[in-house]
Design a protein around this motif. Structure first.
Motif, PDB file in Angstrom:
ATOM      1  N   LYS A 243       0.832  -1.211   0.000  1.00  0.00           N
ATOM      2  CA  LYS A 243       0.000   0.000   0.000  1.00  0.00           C
ATOM      3  C   LYS A 243       0.866   1.261   0.000  1.00  0.00           C
ATOM      4  O   LYS A 243       0.481   2.295  -0.551  1.00  0.00           O
ATOM      5  N   MET A 244       2.029   1.167   0.623  1.00  0.00           N
ATOM      6  CA  MET A 244       2.926   2.317   0.732  1.00  0.00           C
ATOM      7  C   MET A 244       3.581   2.651  -0.614  1.00  0.00           C
ATOM      8  O   MET A 244       3.532   3.789  -1.092  1.00  0.00           O
ATOM      9  N   PHE A 245       4.186   1.643  -1.252  1.00  0.00           N
ATOM     10  CA  PHE A 245       4.956   1.900  -2.465  1.00  0.00           C
ATOM     11  C   PHE A 245       4.137   1.814  -3.747  1.00  0.00           C
ATOM     12  O   PHE A 245       4.601   2.227  -4.808  1.00  0.00           O
ATOM     13  N   VAL A 246       2.922   1.290  -3.674  1.00  0.00           N
ATOM     14  CA  VAL A 246       2.087   1.254  -4.870  1.00  0.00           C
ATOM     15  C   VAL A 246       1.725   2.669  -5.321  1.00  0.00           C
ATOM     16  O   VAL A 246       1.501   2.922  -6.505  1.00  0.00           O
ATOM     17  N   GLN A 247       1.723   3.605  -4.353  1.00  0.00           N
ATOM     18  CA  GLN A 247       1.401   4.994  -4.696  1.00  0.00           C
ATOM     19  C   GLN A 247       2.400   5.541  -5.713  1.00  0.00           C
ATOM     20  O   GLN A 247       2.018   6.019  -6.791  1.00  0.00           O
ATOM     21  N   LEU A 266     -10.179  -0.358  -3.895  1.00  0.00           N
ATOM     22  CA  LEU A 266     -10.293  -1.750  -4.327  1.00  0.00           C
ATOM     23  C   LEU A 266      -9.581  -2.700  -3.359  1.00  0.00           C
ATOM     24  O   LEU A 266     -10.051  -3.815  -3.117  1.00  0.00           O
ATOM     25  N   SER A 267      -8.471  -2.249  -2.786  1.00  0.00           N
ATOM     26  CA  SER A 267      -7.767  -3.076  -1.802  1.00  0.00           C
ATOM     27  C   SER A 267      -8.617  -3.240  -0.544  1.00  0.00           C
ATOM     28  O   SER A 267      -8.646  -4.317   0.059  1.00  0.00           O
ATOM     29  N   GLY A 268      -9.304  -2.175  -0.153  1.00  0.00           N
ATOM     30  CA  GLY A 268     -10.210  -2.269   0.988  1.00  0.00           C
ATOM     31  C   GLY A 268     -11.349  -3.229   0.711  1.00  0.00           C
ATOM     32  O   GLY A 268     -11.756  -4.008   1.584  1.00  0.00           O
ATOM     33  N   LEU A 269     -11.862  -3.193  -0.518  1.00  0.00           N
ATOM     34  CA  LEU A 269     -12.925  -4.125  -0.905  1.00  0.00           C
ATOM     35  C   LEU A 269     -12.405  -5.563  -0.855  1.00  0.00           C
ATOM     36  O   LEU A 269     -13.095  -6.475  -0.373  1.00  0.00           O
ATOM     37  N   CYS A 301       2.350  -9.520  -4.227  1.00  0.00           N
ATOM     38  CA  CYS A 301       3.372  -8.500  -3.980  1.00  0.00           C
ATOM     39  C   CYS A 301       4.277  -8.328  -5.202  1.00  0.00           C
ATOM     40  O   CYS A 301       4.620  -7.212  -5.591  1.00  0.00           O
ATOM     41  N   ALA A 302       4.652  -9.439  -5.829  1.00  0.00           N
ATOM     42  CA  ALA A 302       5.476  -9.374  -7.033  1.00  0.00           C
ATOM     43  C   ALA A 302       4.742  -8.679  -8.172  1.00  0.00           C
ATOM     44  O   ALA A 302       5.341  -7.928  -8.950  1.00  0.00           O
ATOM     45  N   LEU A 303       3.428  -8.904  -8.274  1.00  0.00           N
ATOM     46  CA  LEU A 303       2.637  -8.226  -9.300  1.00  0.00           C
ATOM     47  C   LEU A 303       2.643  -6.706  -9.098  1.00  0.00           C
ATOM     48  O   LEU A 303       2.765  -5.942 -10.046  1.00  0.00           O
ATOM     49  N   VAL A 304       2.494  -6.286  -7.841  1.00  0.00           N
ATOM     50  CA  VAL A 304       2.524  -4.852  -7.557  1.00  0.00           C
ATOM     51  C   VAL A 304       3.850  -4.253  -8.014  1.00  0.00           C
ATOM     52  O   VAL A 304       3.897  -3.144  -8.550  1.00  0.00           O
ATOM     53  N   GLY A 305       4.924  -4.984  -7.837  1.00  0.00           N
ATOM     54  CA  GLY A 305       6.237  -4.456  -8.162  1.00  0.00           C
ATOM     55  C   GLY A 305       6.613  -4.506  -9.630  1.00  0.00           C
ATOM     56  O   GLY A 305       7.424  -3.697 -10.086  1.00  0.00           O
ATOM     57  N   ALA A 306       6.020  -5.445 -10.389  1.00  0.00           N
ATOM     58  CA  ALA A 306       6.510  -5.648 -11.753  1.00  0.00           C
ATOM     59  C   ALA A 306       5.459  -5.529 -12.848  1.00  0.00           C
ATOM     60  O   ALA A 306       5.816  -5.355 -14.020  1.00  0.00           O
ATOM     61  N   ALA A 307       4.197  -5.636 -12.525  1.00  0.00           N
ATOM     62  CA  ALA A 307       3.149  -5.678 -13.545  1.00  0.00           C
ATOM     63  C   ALA A 307       2.740  -4.272 -14.000  1.00  0.00           C
ATOM     64  O   ALA A 307       3.017  -3.285 -13.314  1.00  0.00           O
ATOM     65  N   PRO A 308       2.084  -4.164 -15.156  1.00  0.00           N
ATOM     66  CA  PRO A 308       1.506  -2.883 -15.566  1.00  0.00           C
ATOM     67  C   PRO A 308       0.353  -2.496 -14.651  1.00  0.00           C
ATOM     68  O   PRO A 308       0.021  -3.216 -13.707  1.00  0.00           O
ATOM     69  N   VAL A 309      -0.301  -1.381 -14.943  1.00  0.00           N
ATOM     70  CA  VAL A 309      -1.257  -0.772 -14.022  1.00  0.00           C
ATOM     71  C   VAL A 309      -2.305  -1.751 -13.487  1.00  0.00           C
ATOM     72  O   VAL A 309      -2.480  -1.893 -12.273  1.00  0.00           O
ATOM     73  N   LEU A 310      -3.015  -2.432 -14.383  1.00  0.00           N
ATOM     74  CA  LEU A 310      -4.098  -3.317 -13.928  1.00  0.00           C
ATOM     75  C   LEU A 310      -3.560  -4.471 -13.089  1.00  0.00           C
ATOM     76  O   LEU A 310      -4.145  -4.844 -12.070  1.00  0.00           O
ATOM     77  N   GLY A 311      -2.440  -5.056 -13.511  1.00  0.00           N
ATOM     78  CA  GLY A 311      -1.836  -6.130 -12.741  1.00  0.00           C
ATOM     79  C   GLY A 311      -1.330  -5.641 -11.401  1.00  0.00           C
ATOM     80  O   GLY A 311      -1.409  -6.349 -10.390  1.00  0.00           O
ATOM     81  N   ILE A 313      -2.604  -3.141  -9.598  1.00  0.00           N
ATOM     82  CA  ILE A 313      -3.764  -2.953  -8.723  1.00  0.00           C
ATOM     83  C   ILE A 313      -4.320  -4.293  -8.263  1.00  0.00           C
ATOM     84  O   ILE A 313      -4.660  -4.480  -7.092  1.00  0.00           O
ATOM     85  N   PHE A 314      -4.388  -5.258  -9.189  1.00  0.00           N
ATOM     86  CA  PHE A 314      -4.879  -6.589  -8.819  1.00  0.00           C
ATOM     87  C   PHE A 314      -3.961  -7.237  -7.773  1.00  0.00           C
ATOM     88  O   PHE A 314      -4.428  -7.884  -6.826  1.00  0.00           O
ATOM     89  N   GLY A 315      -2.647  -7.058  -7.938  1.00  0.00           N
ATOM     90  CA  GLY A 315      -1.705  -7.617  -6.977  1.00  0.00           C
ATOM     91  C   GLY A 315      -1.909  -7.035  -5.591  1.00  0.00           C
ATOM     92  O   GLY A 315      -1.856  -7.754  -4.591  1.00  0.00           O
ATOM     93  N   CYS A 316      -2.146  -5.726  -5.518  1.00  0.00           N
ATOM     94  CA  CYS A 316      -2.400  -5.068  -4.229  1.00  0.00           C
ATOM     95  C   CYS A 316      -3.666  -5.627  -3.589  1.00  0.00           C
ATOM     96  O   CYS A 316      -3.718  -5.876  -2.383  1.00  0.00           O
ATOM     97  N   MET A 317      -4.703  -5.847  -4.386  1.00  0.00           N
ATOM     98  CA  MET A 317      -5.954  -6.430  -3.882  1.00  0.00           C
ATOM     99  C   MET A 317      -5.726  -7.852  -3.375  1.00  0.00           C
ATOM    100  O   MET A 317      -6.234  -8.233  -2.311  1.00  0.00           O
ATOM    101  N   LEU A 318      -4.948  -8.632  -4.125  1.00  0.00           N
ATOM    102  CA  LEU A 318      -4.685 -10.020  -3.744  1.00  0.00           C
ATOM    103  C   LEU A 318      -3.951 -10.083  -2.406  1.00  0.00           C
ATOM    104  O   LEU A 318      -4.301 -10.880  -1.522  1.00  0.00           O
ATOM    105  N   VAL A 319      -2.952  -9.229  -2.243  1.00  0.00           N
ATOM    106  CA  VAL A 319      -2.184  -9.205  -0.996  1.00  0.00           C
ATOM    107  C   VAL A 319      -3.092  -8.915   0.192  1.00  0.00           C
ATOM    108  O   VAL A 319      -3.096  -9.636   1.199  1.00  0.00           O
ATOM    109  N   GLN A 320      -3.896  -7.856   0.087  1.00  0.00           N
ATOM    110  CA  GLN A 320      -4.728  -7.454   1.225  1.00  0.00           C
ATOM    111  C   GLN A 320      -5.807  -8.487   1.533  1.00  0.00           C
ATOM    112  O   GLN A 320      -6.075  -8.803   2.693  1.00  0.00           O
ATOM    113  N   GLY A 321      -6.433  -9.025   0.503  1.00  0.00           N
ATOM    114  CA  GLY A 321      -7.495 -10.008   0.722  1.00  0.00           C
ATOM    115  C   GLY A 321      -6.983 -11.279   1.370  1.00  0.00           C
ATOM    116  O   GLY A 321      -7.585 -11.806   2.317  1.00  0.00           O
TER     117      GLY A 321
END
Length: 401
Positions: A243-247, A266-269, A301-311, A313-321
Motif C-alpha cells: 500500500k505504501m509503495f504502490v502509490q 479496491l484493496s479495501g474491498l 506483492c510481485a505483481l505490484v512491483g513488476a506488472a503494468p497498471v491493472l496487474g 492494482i490486482f496484486g495489491c488487492m490479492l495481498v490485502q485479501g
C-alpha cells in the motif's frame, strides 16, 4: 466474577472506535505527498523505519501497561498520541519533524495493538460469549476496512486539502475514536484484573516482574503461540509496504495523484471480501493454510512491483485479501491458547516481531527501488521471498508426513 458489563454498549463503542480510527485519510497519499515535497524514497523509507523502531521498543511495554493498568486507559492514551501525531505532521517543516510525528503514531499504534483485541476478547469472555469472537473480530475488521476505503476517497481532494488539511481532518477522526474508547467499560475476568484499582505505584515493579515471568512461561508452555506469532509477522510484511509503495509505482506508470484512491478503495474491498471468506473457511491445518496464503500473497506483492497498471492494482488487492483471510483465523487461535492476565502483553509480542522485521524491510524495499529507478523493484524481490516461506512450510509438512 460479579462484575456487570453491558455488552451491547461495549460492542457499540468498539465498533465506533474501529470505524473512526480506520478513517486514516492520509494512508492513500502520504508517500506521494512527501515525494512531491522533495523527499526521496529512501528518506520516506527512513521515516517508516523510525515508525517501526518505536513500535518495536514500545510494543511489549504498552501491552504490559494494558495488562497492569487497564486496557481502556491504554487505548485512550493511544488516541491522544494519535491526535498529537496528526497535528505535528500537518505542520512538519522537515524530515526530523516527520520522523517525530511518525514516532508518536507508532507509540499510539503500540498502545492499540494487542490492547484492542484483548479488551474485545475479555469483554466477550466476561459475558460467556467467546464463541462470538470470530464474528465480532470480523465485524471490527470490516468496519475498519470500510472506513479505510471511504478515507481513501479523500485523495480526490488533494487539490483542496493540501498536505496539512489531510492531517487536520485525520486528527478530528482520531479524536472521535478516542472519545468512543473513553465510554467503554474495562472488562474484568480474573482476580488479578479485579485488583487493578486497589494496587499502588509501589506494587507495580513486583506486578511487572510477575507479568514478565508469567508471559515467558505462557509462551514456553504453548509452542503453537510462538509459531502463530512468526507466521503472522512474515505474512504481514507485504501488507503495508504494498500500500505504501504502490502509490509511487502507479505515479511512475502515469496514474494521476487524484485517483490514488482507486487502488486503495479496491484493496479495501478485497480485504472485506477476504474477511467474509474467512468467516466461511474452516481450515483443518493452519500450516497448510499459511502455505497457500504465503504463496498467493507473495505472488500479489510481485505483481505490484513488476506488472503494468491493472496487474499492479490486482496484486495489491490479492495481498490485502489473502492476508486478512489468514489473520482472522490466526487471531482467533492465538487468543484461544493464551491466558487472560497476559493477553495484551502476548499479543503485543506478536506485533513486536512484525515491527522487528519491518525495521530493515521498509528502507531496503525503498533503497532497491531507488537503485533500479523503479518503486516496484523492491516489492518484486519481497514477493519472491514471502512466497518461498510458503513453499518451505509445505516442504516441512511433506517431510513430517
Amino acid at each position: 466474577m460479579n462484575h456487570k458489563l453491558n455488552l451491547k454498549k461495549q460492542l457499540a463503542c468498539i465498533y465506533t472506535n474501529n470505524f473512526f480510527s480506520g478513517l486514516r485519510i492520509t494512508d492513500a497519499v502520504w508517500v506521494a505527498l512527501l515525494a512531491a515535497r522533495g523527499f526521496s524514497l529512501w528518506e520516506i523509507g527512513v521515516a517508516e523505519s523510525v515508525f517501526h523502531m518505536v513500535s518495536l521498543t514500545f510494543e511489549v511495554p504498552s501491552g504490559m501497561a494494558a495488562d497492569l493498568l487497564g486496557r481502556r486507559k491504554t487505548l485512550v492514551a493511544g488516541g491522544v498520541c494519535m491526535v498529537l501525531s496528526n497535528l505535528l505532521m500537518a505542520f512538519a517543516p522537515d524530515l526530523f519533524f516527520i520522523c517525530l510525528a511518525m514516532a508518536l503514531s507508532a507509540l499510539a499504534n503500540a498502545m492499540f495493538s494487542g490492547t484492542a483485541s484483548a479488551l474485545t476478547y475479555d469483554s466477550l469472555k466476561q459475558c460467556g460469549r467467546t464463541d462470538d469472537y470470530l464474528r465480532v473480530s470480523a465485524n471490527c475488521s470490516q468496519l475498519s476496512m470500510l472506513a479505510t476505503a471511504v478515507g481513501s476517497l479523500a485523495s480526490t481532494l488533494e487539490r483542496f486539502l493540501r498536505f496539512s488539511g489531510f492531517y487536520l481532518l485525520s486528527a478530528a477522526f482520531e479524536g472521535t475514536a478516542a472519545a468512543a474508547t473513553a465510554l467503554m467499560t474495562e472488562p474484568i475476568v480474573t482476580e488479578t484484573q479485579a485488583r487493578r484499582e486497589k494496587q499502588t505505584f509501589r506494587d507495580l515493579p513486583g506486578q511487572l516482574a510477575r507479568l514478565v515471568r508469567d508471559s515467558i512461561t505462557a509462551l514456553r508452555a504453548t509452542p503453537l503461540a510462538a509459531k502463530l506469532i512468526v507466521s503472522a509477522a512474515v505474512l504481514c510484511i507485504p501488507s503495508y509496504l504494498t500500500k505504501m509503495f504502490v502509490q509511487q509505482r502507479l505515479i511512475e506508470l502515469g496514474w494521476p495523484t487524484a485517483l490514488l484512491f482507486v487502488p486503495m478503495l479496491l484493496s479495501g474491498l478485497a480485504s472485506m471480501l477476504g474477511v467474509e471468506a474467512a468467516r466461511r473457511l474452516h481450515p483443518e491445518s493452519l500450516r497448510r493454510f499459511y502455505a497457500v496464503c504465503a504463496l498467493l500473497c507473495g505472488g500479489g506483492c510481485a505483481l505490484v512491483g513488476a506488472a503494468p497498471v491493472l496487474g499492479c492494482i490486482f496484486g495489491c488487492m490479492l495481498v490485502q485479501g489473502v492476508i486478512d483471510t489468514y489473520l482472522l483465523h490466526e487471531d482467533q487461535k492465538f487468543n484461544d491458547v493464551i491466558p487472560s492476565d497476559q493477553r495484551a502483553t502476548l499479543i503485543s509480542v506478536d506485533s513486536m516481531v512484525y515491527s522487528l522485521l519491518m525495521i530493515p524491510a521498509s528502507p531496503l524495499v525503498g533503497a532497491v527501488g531507488d537503485t533500479f529507478g523503479q518503486a516496484g523493484a523492491g516489492l518484486a524481490v519481497l514477493g519472491v521471498l514471502v512466497a518461498l516461506t510458503g513453499t518451505a512450510a509445505l516442504g516441512r509438512k511433506t517431510r513430517a508426513s
